[in-house]
Each structure stands twice: as structure tokens, then as C-alpha cells.
Design a protein around this motif. Structure first.
Motif, short mmCIF file in Angstrom:
data_model
loop_
_atom_site.label_atom_id
_atom_site.label_comp_id
_atom_site.label_asym_id
_atom_site.label_seq_id
_atom_site.Cartn_x
_atom_site.Cartn_y
_atom_site.Cartn_z
N HIS A 1 0.92 -1.25 0.06
CA HIS A 1 -0.10 -0.04 0.07
C HIS A 1 0.90 1.33 0.08
O HIS A 1 0.88 2.05 -0.83
N ARG A 2 1.63 1.49 1.25
CA ARG A 2 2.59 2.61 1.18
C ARG A 2 4.08 2.36 1.87
O ARG A 2 4.34 3.52 2.29
N GLY A 3 4.10 1.03 1.63
CA GLY A 3 5.70 0.92 1.87
C GLY A 3 6.10 0.51 3.55
O GLY A 3 7.24 0.10 3.75
N MET A 4 5.06 0.67 4.17
CA MET A 4 5.49 0.26 5.82
C MET A 4 6.07 -1.12 5.73
O MET A 4 5.47 -1.89 5.20
N LYS A 5 6.94 -1.30 6.80
CA LYS A 5 7.28 -2.63 7.16
C LYS A 5 6.11 -3.42 7.80
O LYS A 5 5.71 -2.90 8.78
N HIS B 1 -2.19 1.17 7.80
CA HIS B 1 -3.78 1.11 7.58
C HIS B 1 -4.21 -0.39 7.44
O HIS B 1 -5.48 -0.62 6.91
N ALA B 2 -3.40 -1.32 7.85
CA ALA B 2 -4.06 -2.45 8.43
C ALA B 2 -4.11 -3.40 7.04
O ALA B 2 -4.84 -4.41 7.22
N TRP B 3 -3.48 -3.48 6.03
CA TRP B 3 -3.68 -4.32 5.16
C TRP B 3 -2.97 -5.58 5.59
O TRP B 3 -1.74 -5.41 6.56
FE1 FES Z 1 -0.89 1.35 4.10
FE2 FES Z 1 0.46 -0.81 4.69
S1 FES Z 1 0.97 1.40 4.36
S2 FES Z 1 -1.68 -0.78 4.87
#
Ligand code: FES
Length: 458
Positions: free
Chosen positions: A83-87, A104-106
Motif C-alpha cells: 500500500h504505502r511501503g510500511m514494514k 492502514h492494516a492491510w
Molecule cells: Fe498502508 Fe500498509 S502502508 S496498509
């Protein structure tokens, strides 16, 4: 560009530019040409034994997750939410049904799939209400490596779909790696990782370590205090005495090499126990040696230590380890050490080895501290505008290497003290950095500008 890279390593004259070890631009190129294409070691299957087990690892600067999915299949996944790159994973290891992104809980299963469940806390929150069921979840799973291979328990991966099979990449040097991965009695891949991975960071370029492990025998002088005080934790006395009979072997066409013995039939092989202070442990090694002699009579046993291009090194003898040198910028390396023991060894043997490994290797060990100091100060003293104008010298043994029939594709680089293996590593570095394709790198398509490795003229 390629021409400029070629000039950095002068094989015929045995010199290499210091910029290889300090330059930011070259480092960025390494991440693409070397770490984006080569086979890299990610972990060991024994670290994820159960379904839904995972451990965090690295490939170059990329954070990756080694997982065993619900069906028992292994995966190497990029640790970055689509989604936006978070670990999506920030634990070193564990067991989970889902990696749920904190942002964002994907949520992803351990095979990397974005969960196919609408609504609720998991899956893609709001898939029905906010995404209007239009998001194609099958397209948005975690990124997987292009190829993965379980080699006798060790997990290797590459981002390049065109990379040759791992066995071809390793060439006949893999028999030496086998010697570290097999159990002491010779059982194929009969080793396990003891406890966990020991990790530390040092302000030095990542190439200092693999070029040291590939066969820098002359640096034994750095460990002189261990020799003089006879305080090796093995209790076996001088390291240089134990090293007698070692020779340097290199694979000029593949970039691998190490220090080892000429192939010897199994019945001639004998490992003097290095655990004189621990009779029960000595007895264990004697027993497995006898077992090996009987069960594997006539087999060639490859003994040695070395480096697999680009950043994996290993020790077959004690301390039996695999060391991965992860780049962390041009001036920093993150070292990961895996300690190997026979999977079926008694607990007291494993426990003794654990103590022995910790006192001998790693940042708290006696020998590693000597090495780290060398690499740290060498890096620091090479980055100045004046210092980086002067090349490093690799002329020891230059022109004295000979073809060696014992290991196909290898050359005999001389009795221990030679720097030709290091030159072999840098030659390979240059070929990757010039952007050679795999046909060229594996020498299927000859290049007119190919510089053969200098061999002894008879
Ligand atoms: Fe948005 Fe992972 S960065 S859900």
C-alpha cells in the motif's frame, strides 16, 4: 561508464582503486548490479521449522522475511507493504497467521498473499465500502524474490529471474560449502543453526570482510596476541600452527575462493579434536570421525573456509560458521553470523560449542575484535580526498597462480600467503559492475575485452 569501472581494478598489475571501498556512487551501483542480481544467503531452514514461522533477514539493504507458509513451503518476501511501503514485520522472528501492516492494516498471509477477506479488521479494511470491491487483491501481495533455493538447509535468493541456478553459480566451490553444511559424520546438510544469529555493525565497507575470508592468510599477524598467549578458546595452541597445510584456491571465472587442503580421500582425513579441555566433547568428535571413516570410506572430503561472491563467507573448521556481510552504506557493514552444529549432537556438545563460539568469534570474541579494528581504521583512513587517490596493493603472489585439476575451474594460488584470491574477488566485482549479462558472467558468451586471470608462465 563501464570503461571507467574497468580501470578501477588493474588485474595485470595487481592494484585496485580505493574508491571501490569508499565511493557513494559506486556503492549505489553495487546495490543494483551485485545485490540486485547475485545469489544471497537469507537464512537457514532450521530457523523456521513450523508452519507460519518467520524470521527477518536482509538482501543488500532490502529488508526481507523468510517464512514457512501454512502448507510448509518456504518463501522470501520483501518486508514492505504494497500500500504505502510500511514494514509489515518488525520482529526478528516468530510465528503468525498474518502480517498486519500497522499503517492502514492491510494483511498478508505467510505466503505473501493479501488476505482475500472483505471488511473486518483484516484483509483490506474497507474493501467493499471504500474500495468498492475494485482493488484486485491478487495483484497486491508482498513482493517475492525472483528465485529461491534451499541448499542443504541454507536458504538463498536472488531478485534476478535470469540468474543461473545456484549450483551453477557456486560451481565446484560448492563442495567446500558442503563441508560446512554437512554434519561432522558427513550426513548431507545435517547441521542446524545454534541459538540465533549474532549481529553487529561496524563502520567499514562491506568488501573488507569477504576479501579477508577469501584467503587473507597474511593477516594472521593481527591475531598474534592469541598465538603468543596461547589463549585460543580451542585450547589447541597457535592458530598459525593449526593452519599449516592450507593452500589458497580461487575460482577466477566465478569470483569465489578460500583456504583449504588439496582433496584427500576420506580415510586419510583426520580432524584433531580442538576441545582438549572438554573430554566429553572430544569423545563426540572422535566418534563421529570414526563413523565417517566407515560409512564414507573413499569419499573426497573438502576442507576449508572461504567466500562465495559477493557477501557470504564460511568456516568449515571450528568455529563452524556462515557469515553474511550486509552492506549498510559505503562506510558501514552489518555482520550476521550463523553458528552451525550437528543437528543431532548431544545437548552438552551444543552448549560447549555455544560458549566456545562466543569467546572466539563475534564482536565479543577474541579474534573478531582484531579484524574489526583493521577494517574500521582502513575504511576511515581511505576516504580522504588525498588517501583515495592511491590504490590498494594486491601483488603478493601475482603471476604465480596455476591451474588446479583437483577442483574444476579453480586455480591454485599458492601456499596460504597470497593475495590472488582477493584479486579474483575484485575481478568478479568489476565484471558485475560493468553490467555484464548472465551469458557473459557465466562465460557462455566470450567477451572480446575479457581479461584472463594472470597465471604462472612456465
Ligand atoms: Fe498502508 Fe500498509 S502502508 S496498509
Amino acid at each position: 561508464d563501464a570503461e571507467q569501472i574497468r580501470e578501477l581494478v588493474d588485474i595485470p598489475n595487481g592494484v585496485a582503486s580505493r574508491s571501490i571501498f569508499v565511493d557513494e556512487e559506486l556503492y549505489r551501483r553495487e546495490l543494483k548490479e551485485i545485490f540486485g542480481r547475485g545469489w544471497l544467503m537469507v537464512g537457514h531452514e532450521s530457523q523456521v521449522p513450523e508452519p507460519d514461522d518467520f524470521m527477518l533477514s536482509r538482501m543488500g539493504e532490502e529488508s526481507v522475511i523468510l517464512t514457512r507458509d501454512r502448507q510448509g513451503e518456504l518463501h522470501v518476501l520483501l518486508n514492505s507493504c504494497r500500500h504505502r511501503g510500511m514494514k509489515v514485520c518488525r520482529f526478528d522472528k516468530g510465528n503468525t497467521r498474518l502480517f498486519t501492516c500497522p499503517y492502514h492494516a492491510w494483511s498478508y498471509t505467510t505466503d505473501g498473499a493479501l488476505v482475500d477477506r472483505a471488511g473486518g479488521l483484516f484483509g483490506v479494511p474497507g474493501w467493499k465500502t471504500h474500495y468498492h470491491e475494485a482493488l484486485d487483491k491478487k495483484e497486491w501481495g508482498l513482493i517475492s524474490v525472483a528465485q529461491m533455493r534451499n541448499y542443504k538447509g541454507t536458504i538463498w535468493a536472488t531478485w534476478d529471474i535470469d540468474a543461473p541456478p545456484l549450483e551453477e553459480y557456486l560451481g565446484s566451490f560448492r563442495y567446500w560449502l558442503d563441508s560446512a553444511l554437512n554434519s561432522r559424520s558427513g550426513e548431507e546438510g545435517g547441521s542446524t543453526v545454534l541459538v540465533g544469529v549474532q549481529k553487529w555493525r561496524v563502520k567499514c565497507n562491506w568488501k573488507f570482510a569477504p576479501t579477508n575470508f577469501i584467503g587473507d592468510a597474511a593477516h594472521a599477524v593481527s591475531h598474534k596476541s592469541v598465538n603468543l598467549a596461547n589463549i585460543s578458546p580451542s585450547g589447541s595452541g597457535r592458530r598459525d600452527e593449526r593452519a599449516k597445510g592450507h593452500y589458497a584456491f580461487g575460482w577466477p571465472e566465478l569470483g569465489h575462493g578460500g583456504l583449504g587442503f588439496t582433496p584427500r580421500p576420506e580415510e586419510e582425513w583426520e580432524q584433531g579434536s580442538v576441545f582438549g579441555r572438554f573430554p566429553e566433547v572430544s569423545e563426540y568428535f572422535r566418534e563421529v570421525f570414526e563413523k565417517r571413516k566407515v560409512e564414507r570410506a573413499g569419499e573426497t572430503h573438502y576442507q576449508g573456509k572461504g567466500t562465495i561472491f559477493p557477501n557470504t563467507s564460511f568456516h568449515e573448521d571450528q568455529p563452524r560458521t556462515i557469515i553474511v556481510h550486509h552492506p549498510n552504506g559505503p562506510e558501514e557493514t552489518e555482520f550476521w553470523r550463523y553458528y552451525l552444529v550437528d543437528a543431532d549432537a548431544p545437548e552438552f556438545v551444543k552448549d560447549t560449542l555455544r560458549h566456545y563460539f562466543m569467546t572466539y568469534s563475534g564482536p565479543g570474541g577474541m579474534t573478531e575484535q582484531d579484524d574489526l579494528e583493521n577494517w574500521l581504521y582502513a575504511s576511515d583512513a581511505s576516504k580522504g580526498m588525498i588517501a583515495r587517490q592511491f590504490p590498494y596493493n594486491y601483488q603478493q603472489g601475482l603471476g604465480y597462480s596455476e591451474p588446479f585439476d583437483g577442483y574444476p575451474g579453480s586455480v591454485w594460488c599458492g601456499y596460504r600467503e597470497t593475495e590472488q584470491n582477493q584479486l579474483i574477488f575484485l575481478k568478479r566485482w568489476s565484471e558485475f559492475m560493468q553490467g555484464w549479462n548472465w551469458d557473459e558472467l557465466m562465460h557462455r558468451t566470450p567477451r572480446p575485452d575479457y581479461v584472463p586471470f594472470p597465471l604462472k608462465s612456465t
